[in-house]
Design a protein around this motif. Structure first.
Motif, mmCIF file in Angstrom:
data_model
loop_
_atom_site.group_PDB
_atom_site.id
_atom_site.type_symbol
_atom_site.label_atom_id
_atom_site.label_comp_id
_atom_site.label_asym_id
_atom_site.label_seq_id
_atom_site.Cartn_x
_atom_site.Cartn_y
_atom_site.Cartn_z
ATOM 1 N N ASN A 30 41.992 -15.540 -1.120
ATOM 2 C CA ASN A 30 42.443 -15.458 0.268
ATOM 3 C C ASN A 30 43.900 -14.646 0.714
ATOM 4 O OD1 ASN A 30 42.946 -15.957 3.205
ATOM 5 N ND2 ASN A 30 42.610 -18.413 3.077
ATOM 6 N N ARG A 32 44.961 -13.550 3.397
ATOM 7 C CA ARG A 32 45.724 -13.947 4.702
ATOM 8 C C ARG A 32 47.166 -14.421 4.495
ATOM 9 N NH1 ARG A 32 40.396 -15.872 5.332
ATOM 10 N NH2 ARG A 32 39.497 -15.009 7.115
ATOM 11 N N ILE A 156 35.816 -22.967 3.329
ATOM 12 C CA ILE A 156 36.022 -21.652 2.917
ATOM 13 C C ILE A 156 35.660 -20.753 3.981
ATOM 14 C CG2 ILE A 156 35.343 -19.962 1.216
ATOM 15 C CD1 ILE A 156 36.769 -22.429 0.138
ATOM 16 N N TYR A 157 34.447 -20.911 4.692
ATOM 17 C CA TYR A 157 34.073 -19.932 5.528
ATOM 18 C C TYR A 157 34.259 -20.270 7.087
ATOM 19 C CZ TYR A 157 31.529 -18.578 1.250
ATOM 20 O OH TYR A 157 31.419 -18.237 0.078
ATOM 21 N N TYR A 160 38.748 -21.484 6.684
ATOM 22 C CA TYR A 160 39.612 -20.388 5.954
ATOM 23 C C TYR A 160 40.852 -21.338 5.189
ATOM 24 C CZ TYR A 160 37.018 -17.080 8.659
ATOM 25 O OH TYR A 160 35.926 -16.551 9.032
ATOM 26 N N VAL A 188 33.002 -10.293 8.289
ATOM 27 C CA VAL A 188 33.998 -11.497 8.528
ATOM 28 C C VAL A 188 33.253 -12.123 9.751
ATOM 29 C CG1 VAL A 188 36.516 -12.108 9.256
ATOM 30 C CG2 VAL A 188 35.941 -10.141 7.694
ATOM 31 N N LYS A 190 33.619 -16.431 11.372
ATOM 32 C CA LYS A 190 33.914 -17.700 11.054
ATOM 33 C C LYS A 190 32.610 -18.580 11.144
ATOM 34 C CE LYS A 190 37.518 -19.398 12.980
ATOM 35 N NZ LYS A 190 38.493 -20.070 12.002
ATOM 36 N N SER A 197 35.187 -13.869 3.366
ATOM 37 C CA SER A 197 35.656 -15.098 3.741
ATOM 38 C C SER A 197 37.217 -14.891 3.746
ATOM 39 C CB SER A 197 35.600 -16.201 2.800
ATOM 40 O OG SER A 197 35.876 -16.079 1.561
ATOM 41 N N ASN A 198 37.758 -13.848 2.908
ATOM 42 C CA ASN A 198 39.374 -13.829 2.880
ATOM 43 C C ASN A 198 39.927 -12.682 3.765
ATOM 44 O OD1 ASN A 198 38.428 -11.248 1.835
ATOM 45 N ND2 ASN A 198 38.752 -12.102 -0.426
ATOM 46 N N ASP A 199 39.200 -12.093 5.047
ATOM 47 C CA ASP A 199 39.575 -11.367 5.798
ATOM 48 C C ASP A 199 39.996 -9.897 5.092
ATOM 49 O OD1 ASP A 199 40.050 -11.007 8.583
ATOM 50 O OD2 ASP A 199 42.258 -11.247 8.504
#
Length: 276
Positions: A30, A32, A156-157, A160, A188, A190, A197-199
């Protein structure tokens, strides 16, 4: 169990016949938040995990170390960058963490991370335990979180709410079909499971992936996916760990049980017969 059962004289283990799915085991990061936003930290993670030991100790040889998100079973597009590699090297991992400003504290620890894993069985749990042990050696405090599948998917999805997660993706015969979803910024979404999932967003990666969607020339598509693999290994939003090897266990009297590229998953046993 497979290693034990495979020694029985009446039993065979067939590893061929699963190239269609071409599953690859990955660690998604992730990017983010926190230290993982720094690519040097992600490179440290890649250097800290012994892929050979993971394949041998946890998966009993039913897998080979991965050096690219595209597995070697997809021969038409397999082009790992020769100059972008992350061999097992804890000293290099520690140096990268120091360089990024995350030095060990008085207790020997640098920072804490959570590690989730797809709840698909004991092999996945043992993989998480293995990765935790590996990362502990370079001063990371790792908390493994185990949940049921709906909770995992939401965490996770949708929320996040994670640092790292372990799981596998089917690469399938073409990266556009199987791997684009975890590297494409437009994937990406939501609540959309088993996607980016990690942008991760890189315009160069998007350009390559979108170009490959409509390019019909095989040589040009190979070059595109070679570039895709280079960008992926440089940015490391996803750390490839292992090419998984599915298998069929069968009595030796059963013939023609694993015939196609999707193993027994899509087979109908129309041509299967038993020798007496």
């Amino acid at each position: 169990d497979a290693a034990r059962i495979g020694k029985l004289p009446q039993i065979e283990i067939e590893t061929r016949g699963y190239d269609y799915m071409s599953p690859v085991y990955l660690m998604e990061v992730n990017i983010r938040r926190g230290p993982l936003a720094d690519v040097r930290v992600r490179k440290a993670l890649a250097h800290a995990i012994d892929r050979n030991a993971l394949s041998r100790v946890v998966w009993f040889g039913y897998g080979v170390p991965a050096v690219s998100p595209v597995p070697s079973t997809i021969k038409a597009f397999y082009a790992p960058p020769e100059d972008v590699k992350y061999p097992y090297d804890t000293k290099r991992a520690e140096a990268l963490l120091d360089e990024a400003g995350f030095k060990r504290g008085a207790d020997g620890k640098r920072f804490k991370l959570t590690l989730d894993y797809m709840p698909f069985g004991a092999d996945f749990q043992r993989s998480a335990e293995f990765v935790k042990q590996q990362l502990t050696r370079i001063g990371l405090d790792v908390e493994i979180r185990n949940t049921d599948l709906p909770t995992y998917a939401k965490r996770i999805y949708t929320d996040y709410d994670y640092d790292m997660t372990l799981g596998y993706y089917g690469a399938f015969p073409d990266p556009t079909q199987g791997l684009q979803r975890i590297f494409w910024s437009k994937a990406v979404g939501k609540g959309v499971v088993f996607t980016n999932s990690n942008d991760y967003k890189n315009p160069m990666m998007d350009q390559v992936l979108e170009g490959a969607q409509t390019e019909n020339d095989a040589t040009k598509r190979f070059e595109m996916f070679a570039r895709m693999q280079r960008i992926a290994m440089q940015d490391l939003p996803v750390i490839p760990l292992m090419e998984m090897r599915n298998f069929t266990i069968a009595h030796r009297s059963v013939k023609n049980h694993t015939m196609g590229a999707d193993g027994i998953i899509g087979g109908n046993f129309a041509n299967t017969w038993i020798a007496r």
